[in-house]
Design a protein around this motif. Structure first.
Motif, PDB file in Angstrom:
ATOM      1  N   SER A   8      21.576   6.362  79.233  1.00 26.28           N
ATOM      2  CA  SER A   8      21.225   6.890  77.922  1.00 26.28           C
ATOM      3  C   SER A   8      21.378   5.813  76.852  1.00 26.28           C
ATOM      4  CB  SER A   8      22.090   8.105  77.586  1.00 26.28           C
ATOM      5  OG  SER A   8      23.438   7.720  77.502  1.00 26.28           O
ATOM      6  N   LYS A  10      22.098   5.568  72.571  1.00 27.16           N
ATOM      7  CA  LYS A  10      22.455   6.281  71.337  1.00 27.16           C
ATOM      8  C   LYS A  10      22.524   5.246  70.215  1.00 27.16           C
ATOM      9  CE  LYS A  10      25.882   9.398  69.404  1.00 27.16           C
ATOM     10  NZ  LYS A  10      27.121  10.141  69.657  1.00 27.16           N
ATOM     11  N   TYR A  66      21.910  10.152  64.382  1.00 27.29           N
ATOM     12  CA  TYR A  66      21.631   9.254  65.498  1.00 27.29           C
ATOM     13  C   TYR A  66      20.405   9.662  66.303  1.00 27.29           C
ATOM     14  CZ  TYR A  66      24.128  12.826  68.209  1.00 27.29           C
ATOM     15  OH  TYR A  66      24.523  14.003  68.778  1.00 27.29           O
ATOM     16  N   LEU A  68      19.112   9.751  70.235  1.00 27.70           N
ATOM     17  CA  LEU A  68      19.671   9.816  71.575  1.00 27.70           C
ATOM     18  C   LEU A  68      18.527   9.918  72.576  1.00 27.70           C
ATOM     19  CD1 LEU A  68      22.217  10.119  73.383  1.00 27.70           C
ATOM     20  CD2 LEU A  68      21.975  12.582  73.070  1.00 27.70           C
ATOM     21  N   GLU A  70      18.178  10.353  76.556  1.00 24.01           N
ATOM     22  CA  GLU A  70      18.828  10.560  77.850  1.00 24.01           C
ATOM     23  C   GLU A  70      17.990  11.521  78.675  1.00 24.01           C
ATOM     24  OE1 GLU A  70      22.762  12.127  77.411  1.00 24.01           O
ATOM     25  OE2 GLU A  70      22.087  13.904  76.361  1.00 24.01           O
TER      26      GLU A  70
END
Length: 149
Positions: A8, A10, A66, A68, A70
């Motif tokens: 992932s 971030k 943020y 992200l 994933e």
């Protein structure tokens, strides 16, 4: 599907410049009100505590916005809990990076579906991560003066 796509990413995102100015203005006003109440009354008062805590809370939340990525899904969160957008990475046609600004556009089907504002350091991290994990998605670079057609 390979294991590389399971990692992932971030990154902290910023607001559009106008919203950035508004959020900093609110912070300055709250800090100013806390200072005014503290200096005028010269004793403990709840107004100073309330405005000081609100300023700290808004500052912390502002810095918790943020991006992200994933499990092949790109999500954008503002204030740590408002999910603005969720996009499947397979539907993204290209990422457009603007060299002279913080703007990054995500395009699908020849239209912009999401605009991000990242610091230069985070733009580079995003680009490096995309090249490594999603080499099939093109990453374009433009100056602000150029047009995208």
């Amino acid at each position: 599907m390979n294991n590389k796509n399971k990692e992932s990413l971030k990154l902290n995102v910023r607001f559009e410049l106008a919203y950035e100015v508004i959020s900093y203005s609110i912070l300055v006003i709250l800090i100013g009100l806390a200072y005014i109440f503290a200096s005028n009354l010269l004793a403990f008062n709840w107004y100073t505590v309330i405005f000081g805590v609100l300023a700290i809370y808004i500052y912390i939340l502002k810095n918790k916005s943020y991006l992200l990525i994933e499990q092949d899904v790109l999500s954008l969160y503002y204030y740590n809990f408002f999910k603005k957008k969720t996009i499947d990475m397979k539907t993204i046609d290209e990422f457009t990076f603007y060299e002279s600004s913080r703007k990054v556009e995500i395009r699908s089907n020849n239209r912009t579906i999401l605009i991000l504002y990242l610091k230069d350091k985070n733009k580079k991290k995003l680009l490096d991560w995309l090249v490594q994990h999603y080499p099939s998605i093109p990453c374009l670079f433009f100056n602000e003066n150029e047009t995208i057609g």
